[in-house]
Write a protein that holds these residues in place. Structure first.
Motif, PDB file in Angstrom:
ATOM      1  N   TRP A 359       0.832  -1.209   0.000  1.00 51.99           N
ATOM      2  CA  TRP A 359       0.000   0.000   0.000  1.00 51.99           C
ATOM      3  C   TRP A 359       0.866   1.258   0.000  1.00 51.99           C
ATOM      4  O   TRP A 359       0.568   2.234  -0.680  1.00 51.99           O
ATOM      5  CB  TRP A 359      -0.936  -0.020   1.202  1.00 51.99           C
ATOM      6  CG  TRP A 359      -1.982   1.049   1.178  1.00 51.99           C
ATOM      7  CD1 TRP A 359      -2.039   2.161   1.972  1.00 51.99           C
ATOM      8  CD2 TRP A 359      -3.124   1.121   0.319  1.00 51.99           C
ATOM      9  NE1 TRP A 359      -3.135   2.919   1.667  1.00 51.99           N
ATOM     10  CE2 TRP A 359      -3.831   2.295   0.649  1.00 51.99           C
ATOM     11  CE3 TRP A 359      -3.618   0.308  -0.695  1.00 51.99           C
ATOM     12  CZ2 TRP A 359      -5.003   2.676   0.010  1.00 51.99           C
ATOM     13  CZ3 TRP A 359      -4.787   0.677  -1.329  1.00 51.99           C
ATOM     14  CH2 TRP A 359      -5.467   1.845  -0.983  1.00 51.99           C
ATOM     15  N   ARG A 360       1.949   1.219   0.738  1.00 50.75           N
ATOM     16  CA  ARG A 360       2.860   2.369   0.739  1.00 50.75           C
ATOM     17  C   ARG A 360       3.577   2.482  -0.604  1.00 50.75           C
ATOM     18  O   ARG A 360       3.798   3.578  -1.114  1.00 50.75           O
ATOM     19  CB  ARG A 360       3.895   2.232   1.866  1.00 50.75           C
ATOM     20  CG  ARG A 360       4.798   3.466   1.994  1.00 50.75           C
ATOM     21  CD  ARG A 360       5.898   3.259   3.000  1.00 50.75           C
ATOM     22  NE  ARG A 360       6.642   4.483   3.243  1.00 50.75           N
ATOM     23  CZ  ARG A 360       7.613   4.946   2.477  1.00 50.75           C
ATOM     24  NH1 ARG A 360       7.944   4.299   1.376  1.00 50.75           N
ATOM     25  NH2 ARG A 360       8.230   6.078   2.784  1.00 50.75           N
ATOM     26  N   GLN A 361       3.939   1.330  -1.182  1.00 54.65           N
ATOM     27  CA  GLN A 361       4.644   1.362  -2.462  1.00 54.65           C
ATOM     28  C   GLN A 361       3.786   1.966  -3.572  1.00 54.65           C
ATOM     29  O   GLN A 361       4.313   2.570  -4.507  1.00 54.65           O
ATOM     30  CB  GLN A 361       5.078  -0.054  -2.865  1.00 54.65           C
ATOM     31  CG  GLN A 361       6.478  -0.426  -2.438  1.00 54.65           C
ATOM     32  CD  GLN A 361       7.038  -1.563  -3.272  1.00 54.65           C
ATOM     33  OE1 GLN A 361       6.311  -2.297  -3.950  1.00 54.65           O
ATOM     34  NE2 GLN A 361       8.351  -1.727  -3.234  1.00 54.65           N
ATOM     35  N   TRP A 362       2.492   1.793  -3.480  1.00 57.76           N
ATOM     36  CA  TRP A 362       1.609   2.356  -4.512  1.00 57.76           C
ATOM     37  C   TRP A 362       1.500   3.869  -4.431  1.00 57.76           C
ATOM     38  O   TRP A 362       0.983   4.512  -5.355  1.00 57.76           O
ATOM     39  CB  TRP A 362       0.223   1.714  -4.409  1.00 57.76           C
ATOM     40  CG  TRP A 362       0.236   0.258  -4.796  1.00 57.76           C
ATOM     41  CD1 TRP A 362       1.208  -0.414  -5.467  1.00 57.76           C
ATOM     42  CD2 TRP A 362      -0.776  -0.708  -4.512  1.00 57.76           C
ATOM     43  NE1 TRP A 362       0.889  -1.729  -5.636  1.00 57.76           N
ATOM     44  CE2 TRP A 362      -0.343  -1.954  -5.057  1.00 57.76           C
ATOM     45  CE3 TRP A 362      -2.004  -0.666  -3.856  1.00 57.76           C
ATOM     46  CZ2 TRP A 362      -1.095  -3.119  -4.959  1.00 57.76           C
ATOM     47  CZ3 TRP A 362      -2.761  -1.834  -3.767  1.00 57.76           C
ATOM     48  CH2 TRP A 362      -2.309  -3.045  -4.309  1.00 57.76           C
ATOM     49  N   ASN A 364       0.243   6.880  -4.147  1.00 57.83           N
ATOM     50  CA  ASN A 364      -0.792   7.922  -4.189  1.00 57.83           C
ATOM     51  C   ASN A 364      -2.142   7.331  -4.606  1.00 57.83           C
ATOM     52  O   ASN A 364      -2.240   6.173  -5.036  1.00 57.83           O
ATOM     53  CB  ASN A 364      -0.388   9.054  -5.143  1.00 57.83           C
ATOM     54  CG  ASN A 364      -0.071   8.568  -6.549  1.00 57.83           C
ATOM     55  OD1 ASN A 364      -0.887   7.875  -7.159  1.00 57.83           O
ATOM     56  ND2 ASN A 364       1.098   8.923  -7.056  1.00 57.83           N
ATOM     57  N   GLY A 365      -3.174   8.162  -4.476  1.00 57.01           N
ATOM     58  CA  GLY A 365      -4.529   7.711  -4.750  1.00 57.01           C
ATOM     59  C   GLY A 365      -4.723   7.181  -6.154  1.00 57.01           C
ATOM     60  O   GLY A 365      -5.436   6.193  -6.359  1.00 57.01           O
ATOM     61  N   HIS A 366      -4.123   7.852  -7.150  1.00 62.47           N
ATOM     62  CA  HIS A 366      -4.286   7.420  -8.538  1.00 62.47           C
ATOM     63  C   HIS A 366      -3.739   6.012  -8.747  1.00 62.47           C
ATOM     64  O   HIS A 366      -4.415   5.142  -9.325  1.00 62.47           O
ATOM     65  CB  HIS A 366      -3.584   8.409  -9.466  1.00 62.47           C
ATOM     66  CG  HIS A 366      -3.607   7.994 -10.901  1.00 62.47           C
ATOM     67  ND1 HIS A 366      -4.741   8.080 -11.690  1.00 62.47           N
ATOM     68  CD2 HIS A 366      -2.620   7.469 -11.698  1.00 62.47           C
ATOM     69  CE1 HIS A 366      -4.456   7.631 -12.902  1.00 62.47           C
ATOM     70  NE2 HIS A 366      -3.181   7.256 -12.929  1.00 62.47           N
ATOM     71  N   ASN A 367      -2.491   5.770  -8.282  1.00 62.56           N
ATOM     72  CA  ASN A 367      -1.885   4.442  -8.454  1.00 62.56           C
ATOM     73  C   ASN A 367      -2.631   3.383  -7.641  1.00 62.56           C
ATOM     74  O   ASN A 367      -2.798   2.244  -8.097  1.00 62.56           O
ATOM     75  CB  ASN A 367      -0.415   4.470  -8.020  1.00 62.56           C
ATOM     76  CG  ASN A 367       0.477   5.161  -9.033  1.00 62.56           C
ATOM     77  OD1 ASN A 367       0.116   5.274 -10.205  1.00 62.56           O
ATOM     78  ND2 ASN A 367       1.629   5.637  -8.587  1.00 62.56           N
ATOM     79  N   ARG A 368      -3.051   3.757  -6.447  1.00 63.92           N
ATOM     80  CA  ARG A 368      -3.769   2.795  -5.605  1.00 63.92           C
ATOM     81  C   ARG A 368      -5.102   2.394  -6.252  1.00 63.92           C
ATOM     82  O   ARG A 368      -5.473   1.220  -6.250  1.00 63.92           O
ATOM     83  CB  ARG A 368      -3.991   3.386  -4.219  1.00 63.92           C
ATOM     84  CG  ARG A 368      -2.709   3.480  -3.401  1.00 63.92           C
ATOM     85  CD  ARG A 368      -2.870   4.325  -2.157  1.00 63.92           C
ATOM     86  NE  ARG A 368      -1.594   4.399  -1.432  1.00 63.92           N
ATOM     87  CZ  ARG A 368      -1.335   5.258  -0.456  1.00 63.92           C
ATOM     88  NH1 ARG A 368      -2.279   6.140  -0.099  1.00 63.92           N
ATOM     89  NH2 ARG A 368      -0.169   5.246   0.148  1.00 63.92           N
ATOM     90  N   PHE A 369      -5.815   3.373  -6.807  1.00 65.33           N
ATOM     91  CA  PHE A 369      -7.074   3.066  -7.487  1.00 65.33           C
ATOM     92  C   PHE A 369      -6.830   2.122  -8.666  1.00 65.33           C
ATOM     93  O   PHE A 369      -7.553   1.138  -8.865  1.00 65.33           O
ATOM     94  CB  PHE A 369      -7.724   4.373  -7.959  1.00 65.33           C
ATOM     95  CG  PHE A 369      -8.987   4.165  -8.735  1.00 65.33           C
ATOM     96  CD1 PHE A 369     -10.197   3.935  -8.080  1.00 65.33           C
ATOM     97  CD2 PHE A 369      -8.982   4.199 -10.132  1.00 65.33           C
ATOM     98  CE1 PHE A 369     -11.362   3.733  -8.810  1.00 65.33           C
ATOM     99  CE2 PHE A 369     -10.142   4.003 -10.849  1.00 65.33           C
ATOM    100  CZ  PHE A 369     -11.333   3.768 -10.181  1.00 65.33           C
ATOM    101  N   LYS A 370      -5.793   2.408  -9.427  1.00 69.20           N
ATOM    102  CA  LYS A 370      -5.477   1.605 -10.610  1.00 69.20           C
ATOM    103  C   LYS A 370      -5.110   0.171 -10.215  1.00 69.20           C
ATOM    104  O   LYS A 370      -5.567  -0.797 -10.852  1.00 69.20           O
ATOM    105  CB  LYS A 370      -4.314   2.255 -11.367  1.00 69.20           C
ATOM    106  CG  LYS A 370      -3.953   1.535 -12.664  1.00 69.20           C
ATOM    107  CD  LYS A 370      -2.887   2.298 -13.432  1.00 69.20           C
ATOM    108  CE  LYS A 370      -1.578   2.320 -12.656  1.00 69.20           C
ATOM    109  NZ  LYS A 370      -0.480   2.954 -13.426  1.00 69.20           N
ATOM    110  N   GLU A 371      -4.290   0.023  -9.154  1.00 68.57           N
ATOM    111  CA  GLU A 371      -3.878  -1.316  -8.720  1.00 68.57           C
ATOM    112  C   GLU A 371      -5.055  -2.109  -8.158  1.00 68.57           C
ATOM    113  O   GLU A 371      -5.178  -3.317  -8.401  1.00 68.57           O
ATOM    114  CB  GLU A 371      -2.768  -1.210  -7.658  1.00 68.57           C
ATOM    115  CG  GLU A 371      -1.447  -0.662  -8.159  1.00 68.57           C
ATOM    116  CD  GLU A 371      -0.737  -1.633  -9.087  1.00 68.57           C
ATOM    117  OE1 GLU A 371      -1.124  -2.829  -9.123  1.00 68.57           O
ATOM    118  OE2 GLU A 371       0.194  -1.221  -9.795  1.00 68.57           O
ATOM    119  N   LEU A 372      -5.919  -1.439  -7.413  1.00 68.52           N
ATOM    120  CA  LEU A 372      -7.088  -2.132  -6.876  1.00 68.52           C
ATOM    121  C   LEU A 372      -8.018  -2.593  -7.993  1.00 68.52           C
ATOM    122  O   LEU A 372      -8.532  -3.717  -7.970  1.00 68.52           O
ATOM    123  CB  LEU A 372      -7.833  -1.219  -5.897  1.00 68.52           C
ATOM    124  CG  LEU A 372      -7.114  -0.898  -4.573  1.00 68.52           C
ATOM    125  CD1 LEU A 372      -7.909   0.125  -3.769  1.00 68.52           C
ATOM    126  CD2 LEU A 372      -6.902  -2.159  -3.750  1.00 68.52           C
TER     127      LEU A 372
END
Length: 468
Positions: A359-362, A364-372
């Protein structure tokens, strides 16, 4: 002519310099992966050195003039504070010690007590814990926990050599063992002599320590006590606190006067089994359950926190690859507990730490949304999770993160599962284990784990020279 060990009683002479014995010793030294001694020679360097110099070394052994080099002092922190002092012999000295150990152990080991489990072939820490559990289940529900203060540093050389001389008649062998004991220690570039102790780190040290403490074993047997000893860790089981205090006093007196050893009063105690730990385990007062000791759990969690800290900056597969050998070793040993829920909870805790790391590696919000979204989370749930200001650890337990990073994802990356089998007291049939020898690897202490050694046998580079 080969160097012979004339051993009593009625044992045939055995050859220290036999080719087969030396090749077996070399394989063991290589497998232990010990670091260099004071001469800086690594195991790979020793390969060429032995090819060239083994004949002269062998001649000095036969003549009784071989002089070992000083051991290198290495200090490692103890879990409960303080430091443990290790002595790292040179590779050639380790080879000779290992070859000598194999000959002596084969003949001495059958004479040792059945209550001794440490550093012996076919015996293990698991067997010691299982036997302790049986004593407690039989009603011996108080433990006299004896801790010998700096045992390996305080063994009296004259007393030790007197015990060796009873079993070995060849003066060259006696002289060689004495030379190893008196080789000295190098600290901060200076060599200082030693007149007591068997430095931990050499192959011969565990056998000599068992020889000294065999007198304690025989005394406890003579008195009819129920006990388990693993190296210098000895637990005696009695039926009452009053009996335990009496045994503590009398055995401490025996150790001080007869063996010239000192009992650490601060760490020794008479207590209920649940209040003490034995070889990393604690046992319930009725003997019905063995558990992982709290200190062992704390040490494990501290190590995992360090290996999975969120600032490491490596990929998740790489982190799991580094975790794998530690987890396999730890679970191979502590999987002997009878509390499977503890192991499964630890496994869940490790996965949560890995989710927090990702979660920390992702970032920011944009990358986290994309990975999820890429991992099958619905658009709404992914947006809620990616926009949350909650901290890393709390987010690692979020339903969306749990859905995206399911258990099978970590399994596919090679995270070892929790092994747990039936280990009820009446079903304990411990396997045969190889000898457990403390070694030093690149300046750190590594103890060969007390579970079956699955390391491949490495071919010997000295086939042409050793024992020829």
């Amino acid at each position: 002519m080969a160097l012979r060990l004339s051993l009593r009683p009625r044992w045939r002479s055995a050859r220290l310099g036999d080719r087969e014995n030396l090749e077996k010793a070399w394989k063991r030294v290589r497998r232990n992966k010990g670091g260099p001694g004071v001469d800086g020679m690594t195991i790979n360097d020793a390969k060429d050195y032995l090819r060239e110099h083994w004949p002269s070394t062998r001649s000095r052994l036969l003549e009784g003039t071989y002089q070992p080099q000083p051991v290198k002092r290495v200090e490692i922190p103890k879990p409960d504070g303080g430091v443990r002092k290790l002595g790292v012999p040179c590779v050639v000295d380790r080879l000779i010690q290992q070859a000598l150990l194999q000959v002596l152990q084969e003949r001495w080991d059958p004479t040792f007590s059945e209550h001794s489990y440490g550093f012996r072939p076919g015996r293990s820490a698991h067997q010691a814990v299982a036997q302790a559990q049986r004593y407690i289940a039989e009603g011996y529900s108080y433990v006299v926990d004896l801790d010998l203060e700096k045992f390996f540093d305080r063994v009296n050389h004259d007393s030790l050599m007197a015990r060796v001389a009873v079993r070995v008649s060849d003066k060259r062998v006696l002289k060689l063992i004495r030379a190893f004991l008196n080789a000295g220690v190098m600290e901060d570039g200076l060599v200082r002599p030693v007149d007591e102790g068997t430095p931990q780190g050499g192959p011969l040290s565990p056998l000599l320590s068992n020889l000294v403490l065999d007198d304690l074993d025989k005394e406890l047997v003579r008195r009819g006590h129920r006990f388990c000893r693993y190296a210098d860790d000895c637990n005696i089981y009695v039926r009452s606190r009053r009996a335990g205090e009496r045994v503590m006093t009398s055995v401490s007196r025996f150790l001080t006067k007869k063996l010239r050893l000192k009992v650490n009063e601060a760490k020794s105690a008479v207590a209920r089994p649940e209040e003490r730990k034995f070889l990393g385990f604690s046992i319930s007062n009725d003997g019905g359950e063995r558990r992982i000791a709290p200190k062992a759990l704390d040490k494990f969690k501290t190590q995992i926190r360090d290996m999975t800290r969120r600032t490491r900056g490596i990929s998740l597969p790489q982190m799991i690859e580094e975790l794998k050998p530690y987890l396999i070793g730890w679970r191979g040993y502590f999987g002997f507990c009878q509390t499977p829920r503890v192991l499964t909870n630890l496994e869940a805790w490790i996965r949560r730490r890995l989710r927090s790391y990702l979660w920390r590696q992702w970032q920011n919000g944009h990358n986290r949304f994309k990975e999820l979204r890429r991992r099958g989370v619905s658009k709404f749930n992914a947006a809620v999770a990616a926009g949350s200001p909650t901290g890393f650890w709390r987010m690692s337990g979020h339903p969306a993160v749990q859905q995206a990073l399911r258990n099978h994802h970590f399994d596919s990356l090679g995270l070892p599962p929790t092994p747990y089998g039936p280990t009820k007291l009446n079903r304990i049939e411990p396997p045969r284990y190889g000898p457990v020898c403390p070694v030093v690897w690149e300046g750190r202490r590594r103890e060969a784990p007390p579970y079956p050694d699955q390391s491949p046998i490495v071919s010997s580079p000295v086939n042409q020279t050793l024992g020829s």
